[in-house]
Design an enzyme around this catalytic site. Structure first.
Site, PDB file in Angstrom:
ATOM      1  N   ASP A   1       0.832  -1.205   0.000  1.00 39.57           N
ATOM      2  CA  ASP A   1       0.000   0.000   0.000  1.00 39.57           C
ATOM      3  C   ASP A   1       0.869   1.259   0.000  1.00 39.57           C
ATOM      4  OD1 ASP A   1      -2.260   1.531   0.063  1.00 39.57           O
ATOM      5  OD2 ASP A   1      -2.744   1.150   2.162  1.00 39.57           O
TER       6      ASP A   1
ATOM      7  N   GLY B   1       0.146   5.464  -4.429  1.00 40.36           N
ATOM      8  CA  GLY B   1      -0.435   6.762  -4.797  1.00 40.36           C
ATOM      9  C   GLY B   1       0.195   7.887  -3.995  1.00 40.36           C
TER      10      GLY B   1
ATOM     11  N   HIS C   1       2.677   3.400  -9.015  1.00 41.99           N
ATOM     12  CA  HIS C   1       2.431   1.977  -9.257  1.00 41.99           C
ATOM     13  C   HIS C   1       3.635   1.332  -9.952  1.00 41.99           C
ATOM     14  CE1 HIS C   1      -1.523   2.222  -7.682  1.00 41.99           C
ATOM     15  NE2 HIS C   1      -2.036   2.923  -8.679  1.00 41.99           N
TER      16      HIS C   1
ATOM     17  N   SER D   1      -7.349  -6.025  -6.023  1.00 37.13           N
ATOM     18  CA  SER D   1      -8.495  -6.586  -5.296  1.00 37.13           C
ATOM     19  C   SER D   1      -9.764  -6.469  -6.142  1.00 37.13           C
ATOM     20  CB  SER D   1      -8.684  -5.843  -3.972  1.00 37.13           C
ATOM     21  OG  SER D   1      -9.236  -4.562  -4.219  1.00 37.13           O
TER      22      SER D   1
ATOM     23  N   LEU E   1      11.178 -20.417  -4.202  1.00 37.38           N
ATOM     24  CA  LEU E   1      10.084 -19.600  -3.662  1.00 37.38           C
ATOM     25  C   LEU E   1       8.788 -19.787  -4.466  1.00 37.38           C
ATOM     26  CD1 LEU E   1       9.112 -17.136  -1.856  1.00 37.38           C
ATOM     27  CD2 LEU E   1       9.819 -15.689  -3.773  1.00 37.38           C
TER      28      LEU E   1
ATOM     29  N   ARG F   1       1.775  -4.977   6.153  1.00 40.35           N
ATOM     30  CA  ARG F   1       1.087  -3.935   5.384  1.00 40.35           C
ATOM     31  C   ARG F   1       1.918  -2.662   5.474  1.00 40.35           C
ATOM     32  NH1 ARG F   1      -5.132  -2.650   4.233  1.00 40.35           N
ATOM     33  NH2 ARG F   1      -4.787  -0.864   2.892  1.00 40.35           N
TER      34      ARG F   1
ATOM     35  N   GLU G   1       1.004 -13.494  12.329  1.00 40.59           N
ATOM     36  CA  GLU G   1       1.534 -12.336  13.053  1.00 40.59           C
ATOM     37  C   GLU G   1       1.443 -11.131  12.122  1.00 40.59           C
ATOM     38  OE1 GLU G   1       2.704 -12.186  16.193  1.00 40.59           O
ATOM     39  OE2 GLU G   1       2.193 -14.307  16.451  1.00 40.59           O
TER      40      GLU G   1
HETATM   41  C1  FPP Z   1      -1.878   0.378  -3.330  1.00 41.92           C
HETATM   42  O1  FPP Z   1      -1.461   1.659  -3.610  1.00 41.92           O
HETATM   43  C2  FPP Z   1      -1.467  -0.615  -4.287  1.00 41.92           C
HETATM   44  C3  FPP Z   1      -2.267  -1.222  -5.216  1.00 41.92           C
HETATM   45  C4  FPP Z   1      -3.549  -0.734  -5.689  1.00 41.92           C
HETATM   46  C5  FPP Z   1      -1.904  -2.497  -5.809  1.00 41.92           C
HETATM   47  C6  FPP Z   1      -0.469  -2.875  -5.779  1.00 41.92           C
HETATM   48  C7  FPP Z   1       0.138  -2.648  -7.112  1.00 41.92           C
HETATM   49  C8  FPP Z   1       1.457  -2.650  -7.352  1.00 41.92           C
HETATM   50  C9  FPP Z   1       2.487  -2.928  -6.344  1.00 41.92           C
HETATM   51  C10 FPP Z   1       1.955  -2.303  -8.696  1.00 41.92           C
HETATM   52  C11 FPP Z   1       1.826  -3.298  -9.749  1.00 41.92           C
HETATM   53  C12 FPP Z   1       1.783  -4.714  -9.337  1.00 41.92           C
HETATM   54  C13 FPP Z   1       2.147  -5.701 -10.157  1.00 41.92           C
HETATM   55  C14 FPP Z   1       1.985  -7.128  -9.745  1.00 41.92           C
HETATM   56  C15 FPP Z   1       2.724  -5.421 -11.462  1.00 41.92           C
HETATM   57  P1  FPP Z   1      -2.548   2.800  -3.555  1.00 41.92           P
HETATM   58  O2  FPP Z   1      -2.795   3.221  -4.946  1.00 41.92           O
HETATM   59  O3  FPP Z   1      -3.761   2.335  -2.818  1.00 41.92           O
HETATM   60  O4  FPP Z   1      -1.788   3.884  -2.717  1.00 41.92           O
HETATM   61  P2  FPP Z   1      -2.443   5.055  -1.872  1.00 41.92           P
HETATM   62  O5  FPP Z   1      -3.202   4.406  -0.739  1.00 41.92           O
HETATM   63  O6  FPP Z   1      -1.245   5.815  -1.397  1.00 41.92           O
HETATM   64  O7  FPP Z   1      -3.315   5.846  -2.801  1.00 41.92           O
END
Ligand code: FPP
Length: 251
Positions: A31, A34, A48, A76, A142, A199, A218
Site C-alpha cells: 500500500d 499513490g 504503481h 483486489s 520460492l 502492510r 503475526e
Molecule cells: C496500493 O497503492 C497498491 C495497489 C492498488 C496495488 C499494488 C500494485 C502494485 C504494487 C503495482 C503493480 C503490481 C504488479 C503485480 C505489477 P494505492 O494506490 O492504494 O496507494 P495510496 O493508498 O497511497 O493511494
C-alpha cells in the site's frame, strides 16, 4: 532448532536471522503507491510503476532469505472502482511484469501462481498468467503467489457454495464439513496459511485479504510506502517476527 545466519544489509550492517524460525509464508498488502507519487508531485501511475519495481526486489529477497511462500495483494475485487485510466495502467504494468518475469527470475527457481477470480480479468492477462504459471510450474524455490481480482469474502462464498452443492448432490454429509473441507475449496488450497502479514504505508487494516487464512498470522505494519520497500525492511520484519511468541491459542 535454531541456527543463525548473518545477512548483510545494503549499508553493510549485518542482521542475524534464525534460519530455524523463518516464516514459511509471508503475505504482503502493498500500500502507498499513490501517496508516494503525490509526495513527489508525480502521477499515481508512476507510484504503481515504482511499486512493481519494489515487488521485483522483494521477490528476489524472499528467495535469497529462503522464504518458501510469498503472497502479494496486487489487485483486489474492489480495485475496479478506481478510475478507468488507473485500472488500465495497473493492467498494463501487470502484463509487463508477467511478461518479463521469466527473464528476470531466470535461474532463480521461483514458481509463480495466481490466486483470485482469473476469469474476470482481461483475456490478454489470462493468457499471460497461463503461460507464466506453466513455464515456472516445475520450479522448487520460492512459491510466489500474486492475488489478482482477489476478494476474501468472495473466495469464502465460493467455497461455501461448492460445499453446499456437494451436500445437495449427496456427495458429502453435513457432519463431514470441517475446517479442512473449507480450506481445500479456497484459492489457497495448495498454500499453507501465512505466518507473517505485512502492510505498508501506515494503514492498519486487512482490506478483505486472506481472512480465513490469517487466523494465526503475526501482523507487522510499517509507515514505509510500498515503492520504498526493500529487502532490508523485509529483514527487519522477519527479525521482529522471530521475537514474537506464537501460541496458537495455547499457553
Ligand atoms: C496500493 O497503492 C497498491 C495497489 C492498488 C496495488 C499494488 C500494485 C502494485 C504494487 C503495482 C503493480 C503490481 C504488479 C503485480 C505489477 P494505492 O494506490 O492504494 O496507494 P495510496 O493508498 O497511497 O493511494
Amino acid at each position: 532448532m535454531s541456527f543463525f545466519r548473518w545477512i548483510f544489509k545494503r549499508n553493510r550492517n549485518k542482521v542475524e536471522i534464525d534460519e530455524g524460525k523463518l516464516p514459511d509464508h509471508i503475505a504482503i498488502i502493498m500500500d502507498g503507491n499513490g501517496r508516494w507519487a503525490k509526495r513527489r508531485g508525480l502521477p499515481r501511475n508512476v507510484g504503481h510503476r515504482e511499486g512493481a519495481n519494489a515487488l521485483r526486489r522483494v521477490v528476489l529477497s524472499c528467495n535469497e532469505i529462503g522464504i518458501k511462500y510469498l503472497t502479494v495483494y496486487a489487485f483486489s475485487t474492489e480495485n475496479w472502482k478506481r478510475p478507468k485510466s488507473e485500472v488500465d495502467a495497473l493492467m498494463n504494468l501487470l502484463i509487463e511484469f508477467l511478461k518479463s518475469a521469466d527473464r528476470e527470475l531466470a535461474g532463480k527457481n521461483v514458481r509463480i501462481c495466481v490466486i483470485g477470480d482469473v476469469e474476470g480479468l482481461p483475456l490478454n492477462i489470462q493468457k499471460e498468467i497461463q503461460r507464466v504459471t506453466k513455464s515456472t510450474s516445475r520450479n522448487t524455490g520460492l512459491n510466489f503467489n500474486i492475488a489478482l481480482n482477489y476478494g476474501s469474502r468472495a473466495e469464502m462464498l465460493y467455497a461455501v457454495k461448492a460445499v453446499a452443492d456437494e451436500v445437495k448432490k449427496g456427495k458429502m454429509k453435513i457432519d463431514e464439513i470441517s475446517e479442512q473441507v473449507i480450506s481445500e475449496r479456497l484459492y489457497t488450497r495448495e498454500i499453507p496459511d501465512p505466518d507473517l502479514i505485512i502492510r505498508t504505508s501506515g494503514e492498519q487494516r486487512i482490506s478483505n485479504f486472506l481472512l480465513w487464512q490469517i487466523a494465526y498470522a503475526e501482523f507487522w505494519f510499517t509507515d514505509v510506502l510500498w515503492p520504498d520497500f526493500n529487502g532490508d525492511i523485509l529483514l527487519e520484519a522477519v527479525k521482529q517476527y522471530q521475537n514474537r511468541n506464537r501460541r496458537f491459542g495455547g499457553i
